[in-house]
Design a protein around this motif. Structure first.
Motif, PDB file in Angstrom:
ATOM      1  N   THR A  65       1.575  -0.388  -3.299  1.00 29.75           N
ATOM      2  CA  THR A  65       0.687  -0.931  -2.274  1.00 29.75           C
ATOM      3  C   THR A  65      -0.397   0.085  -1.935  1.00 29.75           C
ATOM      4  O   THR A  65      -0.250   1.281  -2.175  1.00 29.75           O
ATOM      5  CB  THR A  65       1.456  -1.286  -0.983  1.00 29.75           C
ATOM      6  OG1 THR A  65       2.086  -0.089  -0.473  1.00 29.75           O
ATOM      7  CG2 THR A  65       2.512  -2.347  -1.231  1.00 29.75           C
ATOM      8  N   ASP A  66      -1.460  -0.393  -1.349  1.00 35.39           N
ATOM      9  CA  ASP A  66      -2.571   0.435  -0.867  1.00 35.39           C
ATOM     10  C   ASP A  66      -2.641   0.329   0.648  1.00 35.39           C
ATOM     11  O   ASP A  66      -2.008  -0.549   1.258  1.00 35.39           O
ATOM     12  CB  ASP A  66      -3.894  -0.058  -1.464  1.00 35.39           C
ATOM     13  CG  ASP A  66      -3.980   0.149  -2.967  1.00 35.39           C
ATOM     14  OD1 ASP A  66      -3.332   1.090  -3.478  1.00 35.39           O
ATOM     15  OD2 ASP A  66      -4.688  -0.625  -3.648  1.00 35.39           O
ATOM     16  N   PRO A  67      -3.420   1.202   1.289  1.00 35.62           N
ATOM     17  CA  PRO A  67      -3.660   1.049   2.731  1.00 35.62           C
ATOM     18  C   PRO A  67      -4.354  -0.292   3.001  1.00 35.62           C
ATOM     19  O   PRO A  67      -5.114  -0.770   2.148  1.00 35.62           O
ATOM     20  CB  PRO A  67      -4.592   2.217   3.056  1.00 35.62           C
ATOM     21  CG  PRO A  67      -4.355   3.215   1.967  1.00 35.62           C
ATOM     22  CD  PRO A  67      -4.071   2.411   0.740  1.00 35.62           C
ATOM     23  N   PRO A  68      -4.104  -0.911   4.155  1.00 36.39           N
ATOM     24  CA  PRO A  68      -3.250  -0.415   5.248  1.00 36.39           C
ATOM     25  C   PRO A  68      -1.776  -0.772   5.107  1.00 36.39           C
ATOM     26  O   PRO A  68      -0.961  -0.282   5.871  1.00 36.39           O
ATOM     27  CB  PRO A  68      -3.856  -1.114   6.470  1.00 36.39           C
ATOM     28  CG  PRO A  68      -4.335  -2.427   5.927  1.00 36.39           C
ATOM     29  CD  PRO A  68      -4.844  -2.130   4.538  1.00 36.39           C
ATOM     30  N   GLN A  69      -1.448  -1.652   4.129  1.00 38.09           N
ATOM     31  CA  GLN A  69      -0.055  -2.074   3.996  1.00 38.09           C
ATOM     32  C   GLN A  69       0.858  -0.886   3.718  1.00 38.09           C
ATOM     33  O   GLN A  69       1.958  -0.788   4.272  1.00 38.09           O
ATOM     34  CB  GLN A  69       0.084  -3.111   2.877  1.00 38.09           C
ATOM     35  CG  GLN A  69       1.491  -3.665   2.722  1.00 38.09           C
ATOM     36  CD  GLN A  69       1.614  -4.623   1.553  1.00 38.09           C
ATOM     37  OE1 GLN A  69       0.702  -4.757   0.742  1.00 38.09           O
ATOM     38  NE2 GLN A  69       2.742  -5.303   1.444  1.00 38.09           N
ATOM     39  N   HIS A  70       0.419   0.037   2.881  1.00 37.08           N
ATOM     40  CA  HIS A  70       1.244   1.183   2.538  1.00 37.08           C
ATOM     41  C   HIS A  70       1.596   2.001   3.772  1.00 37.08           C
ATOM     42  O   HIS A  70       2.750   2.383   3.983  1.00 37.08           O
ATOM     43  CB  HIS A  70       0.530   2.057   1.507  1.00 37.08           C
ATOM     44  CG  HIS A  70       1.229   3.347   1.252  1.00 37.08           C
ATOM     45  ND1 HIS A  70       0.875   4.527   1.878  1.00 37.08           N
ATOM     46  CD2 HIS A  70       2.290   3.659   0.458  1.00 37.08           C
ATOM     47  CE1 HIS A  70       1.674   5.483   1.475  1.00 37.08           C
ATOM     48  NE2 HIS A  70       2.532   4.998   0.622  1.00 37.08           N
ATOM     49  N   GLY A  71       0.604   2.286   4.615  1.00 36.27           N
ATOM     50  CA  GLY A  71       0.861   3.074   5.815  1.00 36.27           C
ATOM     51  C   GLY A  71       1.822   2.390   6.758  1.00 36.27           C
ATOM     52  O   GLY A  71       2.674   3.041   7.374  1.00 36.27           O
ATOM     53  N   ARG A  72       1.699   1.075   6.892  1.00 35.56           N
ATOM     54  CA  ARG A  72       2.605   0.327   7.781  1.00 35.56           C
ATOM     55  C   ARG A  72       4.042   0.439   7.286  1.00 35.56           C
ATOM     56  O   ARG A  72       4.969   0.709   8.074  1.00 35.56           O
ATOM     57  CB  ARG A  72       2.171  -1.140   7.828  1.00 35.56           C
ATOM     58  CG  ARG A  72       3.119  -2.029   8.633  1.00 35.56           C
ATOM     59  CD  ARG A  72       2.607  -3.458   8.703  1.00 35.56           C
ATOM     60  NE  ARG A  72       2.527  -4.085   7.390  1.00 35.56           N
ATOM     61  CZ  ARG A  72       3.571  -4.675   6.787  1.00 35.56           C
ATOM     62  NH1 ARG A  72       4.759  -4.705   7.383  1.00 35.56           N
ATOM     63  NH2 ARG A  72       3.427  -5.232   5.612  1.00 35.56           N
TER      64      ARG A  72
END
Length: 392
Positions: free
Chosen positions: A85-92
């Motif tokens: 995944t990439d941001p913002p999903q990854h950070g969440r």
């Protein structure tokens, strides 16, 4: 164009291949597979560090493979996890599990890890031959992550087998089957924990899903599957590779025996010298990307090789020499940027305690077979031994 990363000699010793590729160009196009497929391989240190942090390199595999014909059948929980995944999903998603792997959280686990190391070494013979991989490097991190996730003891051997199958280079059917075994198992374990809750990390994630609605069901299972696999694979290789490096460098082995307080900082040099991750997980270019004198076109896979970058003489002079006095911080064995290995503090603690106990309890251990006869795992992603027979 042949694939240089599938040569059997590469799995036994990838460093001559890495050096030859890097000397040609720190970023270059290479064949990957036998059907005309290709990727760009990053072998230079500066270029790898830049690539790890460049937002133009995406890890969103679902977007890359959308609409492309594929013969693969990976379980969704394995194919589309937090690593993909990439941001913002990854950070969440990462924020939901970070607290379990902080330096403070790992410090609280150290007494348990140390006791487990002693228990495993207690089973070794006082004199004879023992396989360090089978009897220490595998069971230690597997047991720790399974305890953290609440995986029943009776299931742990199967989990380890499936995890190993996931990295069978060139055998897609084995990989796909293993992904379904792991994805299916974690789905069942989540269901079992809903029926009978406990106090594990997985129970915490289920609460985030069910009580706080901050995860989808797919995200819950995929995080659980990722933690299960990533929580021990790298550490198993780290312990095995580090032990072999020290055994092959008797002066370093003897020095750490006499000065065990050096071990925490020596870990960085051991990680640099023989990185447990040879080539990082999948990325692709979302737009044209100049890197290391090469222009990578948009929409192609990019392979970043920490194993190569950590032996780049432009960053680490005399890189093929194990040097415990070297300042090796900045190595890329755990990656760099937002995707840097979440479990790095745990891996370091497990390796430090395992190697420290090995040095103190078996100071005269030596290889039971010639180093050239050792078998390495047949995967370009992971760099690790199948077995490491020691005479103690």
């Amino acid at each position: 164009m042949t694939d240089p990363l599938r040569d059997p000699r590469f799995f036994a010793d990838p460093y001559p291949t890495y050096a030859a590729l890097r000397d040609s160009s720190p970023v270059r196009r290479v064949a990957t597979g036998s059907s005309g497929q290709y990727s760009y391989l990053v072998t230079g240190y500066a270029e790898a560090r830049q690539a790890f942090a460049d937002p133009r390199l995406s890890k969103d595999t679902a977007r890359f493979f959308a609409g492309r014909p594929s013969r693969r059948d990976l379980h969704p929980a394995v194919a589309r996890n937090m690593l993909a995944t990439d941001p913002p999903q990854h950070g969440r998603l990462r924020s939901l599990v970070t607290k379990a792997f902080t330096t403070g959280a790992v410090a609280r686990l150290r007494p348990y890890i140390a006791a487990l190391v002693d228990e495993l070494l207690d089973a070794w013979p006082e004199h004879g031959t023992v396989d360090l991989v089978k009897s220490l490097a595998v069971p230690l991190p597997v047991t720790v992550i399974c305890e953290m996730l609440g995986v029943p003891e009776a299931d742990r051997a199967r989990v380890r087998t499936w995890s190993g199958e996931l990295f069978a280079a060139g055998e897609p059917e084995r990989i796909d089957a293993a992904s379904h075994a792991i994805g299916g198992y974690m789905t069942e374990l989540v269901a079992a924990k809903r029926e009978s809750p406990g106090e594990s990390l997985l129970d915490d994630l289920i609460a985030v899903r069910d009580d706080q609605d901050r995860l989808t069901e797919h995200e819950l299972v995929s995080i659980a599957a990722l933690l299960l696999v990533a929580g021990h694979e790298t550490t198993t290789n780290f312990i095995g590779n580090a032990a072999l490096a020290l055994l092959q460098h008797p002066d370093s082995w003897a020095r750490l025996r006499k000065e065990p307080e050096l071990l925490p900082t020596a870990l960085d040099e051991l990680l640099r010298f023989d990185s447990p991750v040879g080539i990082a997980t999948f990325r692709y270019s979302t737009e044209e990307l100049p890197l290391g004198g090469t222009v990578i076109p948009a929409g192609v896979p990019v392979l970043i090789a920490p194993g190569a970058a950590n032996r780049d003489p432009a960053r680490f002079p005399a890189p093929n020499r194990l040097d415990l006095d070297r300042t090796a911080t900045g190595h890329l064995a755990f990656g760099h940027g937002i995707h840097r290995c979440l479990g790095a503090p745990l891996a370091r603690a497990e390796a430090e305690l395992a190697l420290g106990a090995l040095l103190s309890r078996h100071p005269d251990a030596r290889l039971a077979v010639p180093a050239e006869s050792l078998t390495w795992r047949h995967t370009r992603l992971m760099r690790g031994l199948v077995s490491l027979p020691l005479r103690v």
